[in-house]
Design an enzyme around this catalytic site. Structure first.
Site, short mmCIF file in Angstrom:
data_model
loop_
_atom_site.label_atom_id
_atom_site.label_comp_id
_atom_site.label_asym_id
_atom_site.label_seq_id
_atom_site.Cartn_x
_atom_site.Cartn_y
_atom_site.Cartn_z
N SER A 63 -6.19 12.41 -7.60
CA SER A 63 -7.07 11.28 -7.20
C SER A 63 -6.67 11.22 -5.69
O SER A 63 -5.56 11.38 -5.26
CB SER A 63 -6.67 10.07 -7.80
OG SER A 63 -5.17 9.54 -7.55
N ASP A 64 -7.47 10.64 -4.83
CA ASP A 64 -7.20 10.04 -3.69
C ASP A 64 -6.32 8.73 -3.78
O ASP A 64 -5.97 8.21 -4.94
CB ASP A 64 -8.48 9.68 -2.90
CG ASP A 64 -8.22 9.62 -1.40
OD1 ASP A 64 -6.95 9.40 -1.13
OD2 ASP A 64 -9.10 9.68 -0.31
N TRP A 65 -5.66 8.32 -2.92
CA TRP A 65 -4.32 7.44 -3.13
C TRP A 65 -5.19 6.00 -3.83
O TRP A 65 -5.90 5.40 -2.66
CB TRP A 65 -3.74 6.98 -1.63
CG TRP A 65 -2.53 7.81 -1.84
CD1 TRP A 65 -1.39 7.27 -1.58
CD2 TRP A 65 -2.34 9.42 -1.95
NE1 TRP A 65 -0.42 8.24 -1.69
CE2 TRP A 65 -0.95 9.40 -1.84
CE3 TRP A 65 -3.36 10.38 -2.23
CZ2 TRP A 65 -0.52 11.00 -2.21
CZ3 TRP A 65 -2.63 11.66 -2.40
CH2 TRP A 65 -1.39 11.92 -2.37
N ALA A 88 -7.47 5.89 -6.07
CA ALA A 88 -8.95 6.05 -6.36
C ALA A 88 -9.02 5.83 -7.91
O ALA A 88 -10.00 5.89 -8.32
CB ALA A 88 -9.38 7.28 -5.84
#
Ligand code: NAG
Ligand code: NAG
Ligand code: NAG
Ligand code: NAG
Ligand code: NAG
Ligand code: NAG
Ligand code: NAG
Length: 863
Positions: free
Chosen positions: A271-273, A275
């Site tokens: 995941s993005d941070w 997300a």
């Protein structure tokens, strides 16, 4: 009920309606990784470990240990019993963020402007060496999404330009370079992450939904990801936004379907941070790693959707252990694929502080301290490749009366604060969140600290130039213009990531519009009123409107130096004084007005509920739009002048693999690791005795009674409410798949094209040959007038010298994505494709035709 779970029920799981016609179809299960031969040995090694790992060891590997809970921006849990350390994940695409003794390379947009494949690869190798040297396992780059759909989008500069093929080469060559030294690269952000504002899901608002059709997805946004996967990328980062209303981090069609099945991705998806917005749904939809591990709404509380809760979800039977095994195998396979089991360095820096000593777990309220920064110098000779990129990206747009190159004795008056270093210090703004002094990069997590800044003024100084500098953005009254003077004006346009607002711009260029910052237009106009020979140097993240001054009679020369990183000065001097002819070309179109663009690529502003961002322009972004609407830009995509001139001649075309309407059938998937599918015993997740817990740290263990309750729940008749379309049966995969990147037949060369480039001018220089495809007339499907498909750059050619360049078009290059058959289809097998070669998208006169199999110059330009 906690605030966060209340919020989860109330807001986060809600799907707002998307415009009619856009759907996020279910796609289950996650295809197992390991079925391509290039990865089979790494999967074999990984599977031996995974077969022996406990539940808590497995869930430990799939998540970060919490925000600010280690030296890197992301730190996974370890499984030391089987020899797997915590993995270090670190930003960003242009070099190691938040450290020292590193190189601040020019960002992606500058690499894109070089149009030099070899240089793109060498930049990647150098970046990889620095991440390895700092002990980073997983490099969080390259970025190919944002694709550059929105000219005001804040992070376009991290990628390579507003075209899928330019992004694809930039991304894939960077990946090859980075991974060649054993670092796992991360291609990001999947997908359609085209603006900064409203990108994230929060307590009060769902993230923006990018709504786009299947053909646009395949022919534009997915294209660079396909090439990244084809080059063997180890990791993919999912974006914050939703696609068709479903958050990327739990969008099964995106991760299970497009990425893992169709593109045959063998690595792992992170995941993005923050997300990730759910536990079980994200696992089932194909997410393999949660970063930084915390729940998204209120990080830092020691709460996670995974870790201990993943252990619980496996014990209670909600997430099949098969899914967890696949996620862990994918992560460990990438680790083995890059050889990280062989003497890989441990992290020797700390992203959270520049000091030698500091807290080991800054995210814990009370943390032991220790040595966290060892100041390891990883720069090697990387300044050379950084300078080469900065120099060969410089794009000469205008040069009347041979104003450039400057004579050695030229009398210069230099204007603009951007010509000199930020007086407050080159790293005085965290994550470069300001536009002060020479602009070497945009701001945000994609930035790095400068080890030094070789400013343009440093460059003039070390040349011994005859110059006088006015360090101001307002025209000074005391510059005493002389007719002999050449004025050089430095101006900028900046953008960055959403968590920092700079001069009213929250990442995206909202308040600056596409204008120069700091009244740059006025400064140029004022200088042009007093000096007869003005050179404008633009450091910019993307297109700017130049109409206020471009045609003023004294504005003789205009250069885009893009974002040069630390090497702004010498690189520019080499071009200004003519040691090297400029050879950069625009990686985007420069408009005459913002109204040149379709309204649908404007930034989406505040909307009640989920902001909807619908790609009604479809394929028609950047030059595809300008060509369709016959809008003449200020400068076309691919444009760039030289001090010399080139001719393109002796072109020839030869057929390689015969085309068929649909590609040959895909190969079947190879075998993948097989594990027991039985739910592991609850004891595999029990906290060990007397474990010294760090407060707020994320662990994968459960209290004994919680683990036992979960195991009990597995036998209860109440089952997890699986989404519609859920299945746990592996499938053969779609027709368009079959290898990394898709059906391997898509990448068969259909035609080889060769062209001779001759330097017809009086100075040495490098030329770029750009190849655009025009689909045959009269086909049933509408296609953009021309589309970039390949490019090559010559080496330095002396006057009169020639070089023959080889270009190629693949089956995929000549296909369209057919939504009905879900395959790449050649719309006219015997049709006359126009294969145009030239120096810019609006300077095409050499055409090779696939019907006649001949090439001819002097043809009427298709645009
Ligand atoms: C979005 O919806 C469109 C229109 O129904 C569909 O073609 C496309 O495949 C969907 N994409 C995703 C990622 O769900
Ligand atoms: C791992 O292998 C060791 C040695 O063969 C064995 O004792 C242990 O039970 C295995 N653990 C698991 C979780 O399979
Ligand atoms: C998970 O990782 C942490 C951090 O390295 C470590 O302390 C812990 O022992 C690991 N848990 C397991 C089950 O190995
Ligand atoms: C199992 O645990 C997960 C994680 O806490 C939870 O989301 C899920 O609802 C549970 N399923 C059942 C059937 O209890
Ligand atoms: C500069 O070039 C323009 C046209 O490009 C020409 O009209 C003009 O005379 C030239 N001026 C000088 C001083 O050479
Ligand atoms: C620079 O030198 C050239 C001769 O090499 C001369 O024509 C020109 O006037 C000089 N320019 C200045 C600004 O001194
Ligand atoms: C311009 O340059 C010429 C040649 O170098 C010189 O003779 C002349 O004095 C200079 N003019 C001024 C105003 O500096």
């Amino acid at each position: 009920m906690s605030l966060s779970s209340l919020a989860a029920g109330a807001v986060l799981d809600r799907r707002d309606p998307v415009p009619p016609g856009y759907v996020a179809p279910p796609y289950y299960p996650t295809p197992h990784g390991g079925w391509v031969s290039e990865w089979s040995e790494s999967y074999r090694k990984a599977s031996l470990l995974v077969a022996n790992m406990t539940l808590a060891e497995k869930t430990n590997i799939t998540s970060g240990t919490g925000i600010f809970m280690g030296r890197c921006v992301g730190n996974t849990g370890s499984a030391l019993r089987v020899g797997i350390p915590q993995l270090c994940l670190q930003d960003g695409p242009l070099g190691v963020r938040n450290t020292d003794h590193n190189t601040a390379f020019p960002p992606g947009i500058t690499a894109g402007a070089t149009w030099d494949k070899d240089l793109m690869r060498r930049r990647g190798v150098a970046i990889g060496e620095e991440f390895r040297g700092k002990g980073v396992n997983i490099h969080l780059g390259p970025s190919v999404g944002a694709l550059g759909r929105k000219p005001r989008g804040g992070r376009n500069w991290e990628g390579f330009g507003s075209d899928p093929v330019l992004q694809a080469f930039g991304g894939a060559l960077t990946i090859e370079g980075v991974q060649s030294v054993g670092v796992i690269a991360t291609i990001k952000h999947l997908i359609a992450n085209e603006q900064e504002m409203y990108r994230m899901y929060s307590l009060v608002k769902p993230g923006i939904s990018s709504n786009l059709d299947d053909r646009t997805m395949h022919e534009l946004y997915l294209w660079p990801f396909a090439e990244g996967v084809r080059s063997g990328v180890g990791s993919v980062m999912i974006s914050y936004n939703a696609i068709n209303g479903s958050a990327a981090a739990q969008n099964s069609y995106l991760m299970n379907g497009l990425l893992k099945d169709e593109l045959g991705f063998q690595g792992f998806v992170m995941s993005d941070w923050l997300a990730q917005i759910s536990g079980v749904p994200s696992a089932l939809a194909g997410l393999d790693m949660s970063m930084p591990g915390d729940r998204n709404e209120i990080p830092l509380l020691g709460n996670s959707y995974w870790m201990y809760d993943y252990s619980r979800a496996v014990l209670n039977g909600s997430v099949p252990v098969d899914r967890l095994n696949d996620a862990v195998t994918r992560i460990l396979a990438a680790y083995f694929q890059m050889g990280q089991d062989q003497n890989y360095p441990r992290p020797n820096f700390d992203t959270n502080t520049q000091n030698a000593e500091g807290p080991l777990y800054p995210g814990a309220l009370i943390s032991p301290s220790g040595v966290v920064n060892e100041f390891v110098d990883v720069q090697g000779n990387h300044a050379e490749v950084a300078r080469e990129v900065a120099r060969d990206a410089i794009t000469l747009l205008k040069n009347q009366n041979n104003t450039l190159p400057l004579l050695r004795n030229a009398s210069l008056k230099v204007f603009g604060t951007a010509a000199e270093k930020n007086p407050d210090g080159i790293n005085s703004c965290a994550d470069q969140g300001c536009n002060k002094g020479t602009l070497g990069m945009g701001w945000g997590s994609g930035s790095a600290r400068y080890p030094y800044m070789d400013s343009p003024i440093d460059g003039f100084k070390s040349r011994g130039s005859n110059y006088q500098y006015f360090n101001t953005d307002s025209f000074p009254s005391n510059s005493s213009p002389s007719p002999n003077d050449t004025a050089v004006v430095f101006v900028t346009a900046d953008s960055g990531e959403n968590y920092i607002t700079v001069e009213g711009n929250p990442g995206d260029r909202t308040s600056s519009n596409l204008n120069l910052w700091h009244n740059g237009d006025k400064l140029i106009q004022d200088v042009a009123a007093k000096y007869t020979s003005v050179v404008v140097v633009v450091h910019t993240v993307g297109p700017v409107i130049m109409e206020a001054w471009h045609d003023l009679p004294s504005v003789k020369a205009v250069l885009f130096a893009h974002l040069p990183g630390q090497e702004a000065g010498t690189s520019l001097m080499e071009v200004l004084y003519g040691d090297t002819s400029p050879s950069g070309h625009l990686p985007y179109t420069v408009p005459t007005s913002e109204s040149n663009y379709p309204a649908s690529v404007n930034l989406v502003g505040y909307q009640i509920g989920q902001p909807q961002d619908t790609h009604t322009e479809g394929l028609y972004i950047d030059y595809r739009h300008f060509n369709k609407e016959s809008i003449t830009p200020r400068y076309a995509f691919g444009f760039g002048l030289s001090y010399t001139s080139f001719s393109f001649s002796d072109a020839s075309i030869s057929a390689v693999t015969p085309l068929t309407a649909v590609p040959p059938s895909r190969p079947a998937k190879g075998t993948t690791p097989a594990y027991s599918t039985a739910i592991p015993p609850a004891s595999e997740a029990y906290w060990p005795e007397n474990f010294n817990r760090i407060w707020r740290y994320l662990y994968s263990w459960l209290e004994k009674n919680d683990a036992d309750d979960a195991a009990e729940a597995a036998n209860s008749p109440t089952k997890y409410p699986y989404p519609a379309g859920y299945s746990n049966v592996q499938t053969a995969g779609p027709a368009a798949g079959g290898a990394q990147g898709g059906n391997p037949a898509l990448f068969d060369t259909a035609y080889d094209i060769s062209v001779t480039v001759t330097n017809t001018g009086a100075r040495a220089g490098k030329a770029v040959a750009q190849l655009y495809v025009q689909f045959p007339q009269g086909i049933a499907v509408e296609t953009p007038t021309i589309q970039l498909r390949d490019f090559e750059k010559t080496s330095t050619l002396q006057p009169g010298a020639s070089q023959t360049l080889s270009l190629r078009v693949t089956r995929k290059d000549l296909s369209v994505w057919d939504t009905a058959s879900q395959n790449w289809v050649v719309p006219s097998v015997n049709g006359d494709y126009g294969i145009w070669v030239g120096s810019s998208s609006d300077s095409l006169s050499l055409r090779c035709g696939t019907a006649s199999m001949t090439c001819a110059g002097g043809q009427a330009s298709p645009v």
